[in-house]
Motif scaffolding. Structure first.
Motif, PDB file in Angstrom:
ATOM      1  N   ILE A   1      41.199  50.521  -1.119  1.00 16.89           N
ATOM      2  CA  ILE A   1      42.415  51.323  -1.186  1.00 16.89           C
ATOM      3  C   ILE A   1      43.374  50.600  -0.044  1.00 16.89           C
ATOM      4  O   ILE A   1      44.500  50.314  -0.216  1.00 16.89           O
ATOM      5  CB  ILE A   1      42.244  52.781  -0.826  1.00 16.89           C
ATOM      6  N   SER A   2      43.017  50.236   1.188  1.00 22.61           N
ATOM      7  CA  SER A   2      43.670  49.959   2.306  1.00 22.61           C
ATOM      8  C   SER A   2      44.091  48.471   1.881  1.00 22.61           C
ATOM      9  O   SER A   2      45.095  48.105   2.284  1.00 22.61           O
ATOM     10  CB  SER A   2      42.652  49.866   3.558  1.00 22.61           C
ATOM     11  N   GLU A   3      43.198  47.493   1.499  1.00 18.39           N
ATOM     12  CA  GLU A   3      43.564  46.256   0.981  1.00 18.39           C
ATOM     13  C   GLU A   3      44.540  46.057  -0.213  1.00 18.39           C
ATOM     14  O   GLU A   3      45.379  45.341  -0.193  1.00 18.39           O
ATOM     15  CB  GLU A   3      42.354  45.272   0.825  1.00 18.39           C
ATOM     16  N   SER A   4      44.073  46.958  -1.013  1.00 18.65           N
ATOM     17  CA  SER A   4      44.799  46.751  -2.493  1.00 18.65           C
ATOM     18  C   SER A   4      46.378  47.453  -2.190  1.00 18.65           C
ATOM     19  O   SER A   4      47.179  47.065  -3.108  1.00 18.65           O
ATOM     20  CB  SER A   4      44.096  47.406  -3.555  1.00 18.65           C
ATOM     21  N   PHE A   5      46.536  48.643  -1.525  1.00 20.97           N
ATOM     22  CA  PHE A   5      47.699  49.503  -1.744  1.00 20.97           C
ATOM     23  C   PHE A   5      48.487  49.587  -0.635  1.00 20.97           C
ATOM     24  O   PHE A   5      49.361  50.046  -0.573  1.00 20.97           O
ATOM     25  CB  PHE A   5      47.149  50.673  -2.264  1.00 20.97           C
ATOM     26  N   LEU A   6      47.801  49.266   0.588  1.00 16.56           N
ATOM     27  CA  LEU A   6      48.312  49.559   1.965  1.00 16.56           C
ATOM     28  C   LEU A   6      48.588  48.303   2.820  1.00 16.56           C
ATOM     29  O   LEU A   6      48.598  48.262   4.051  1.00 16.56           O
ATOM     30  CB  LEU A   6      47.619  50.726   2.738  1.00 16.56           C
ATOM     31  N   GLU A   7      48.528  47.162   2.012  1.00 12.93           N
ATOM     32  CA  GLU A   7      48.614  45.672   2.722  1.00 12.93           C
ATOM     33  C   GLU A   7      47.695  45.701   3.810  1.00 12.93           C
ATOM     34  O   GLU A   7      48.183  45.222   4.905  1.00 12.93           O
ATOM     35  CB  GLU A   7      49.977  45.445   3.056  1.00 12.93           C
ATOM     36  N   GLY A   8      46.528  46.116   3.748  1.00 13.86           N
ATOM     37  CA  GLY A   8      45.425  46.237   4.865  1.00 13.86           C
ATOM     38  C   GLY A   8      45.595  47.049   5.935  1.00 13.86           C
ATOM     39  O   GLY A   8      44.609  47.163   6.744  1.00 13.86           O
ATOM     40  N   ASP A   9      46.443  48.009   5.657  1.00 11.20           N
ATOM     41  CA  ASP A   9      46.458  49.244   6.743  1.00 11.20           C
ATOM     42  C   ASP A   9      46.714  48.710   7.961  1.00 11.20           C
ATOM     43  O   ASP A   9      45.900  49.251   8.868  1.00 11.20           O
ATOM     44  CB  ASP A   9      45.613  50.278   6.315  1.00 11.20           C
TER      45      ASP A   9
END
Length: 80
Positions: A4-12
């Motif tokens: 989720i972090s890498e796919s939707f939050l640009e790595g958060d």
């Protein structure tokens, strides 16, 4: 969380994603992202989420998704 972090939050980069982050309220999971997440669960984790289980309660947070996946995994092991 990593997917989720890498796919939707640009790595958060701000580290805002937690197990209790409201994914639907923050629009992290929209229809397209939900489809990508379901594909990830199926392809990478070998978990098929039944249509009846695709609802706001099960995808509200990372913790809810983890609980859903754990339950589906346990069900598939018991059915073997």
């Amino acid at each position: 969380m990593k997917f989720i972090s890498e796919s939707f939050l640009e790595g958060d980069p701000k580290g805002e994603l937690t197990e209790t982050t409201p994914l639907l309220e923050w629009d992290v999971l929209n229809s397209m992202n939900s489809a990508l997440l379901l594909n990830y669960l199926r392809e990478e984790l070998r978990v098929d989420v039944p249509l009846a289980s695709i609802n706001a309660a099960n995808f509200r947070t990372v913790a809810a998704i983890s609980l859903l996946v754990s339950g589906l995994t346990a069900d598939s092991v018991e059915g073997v």
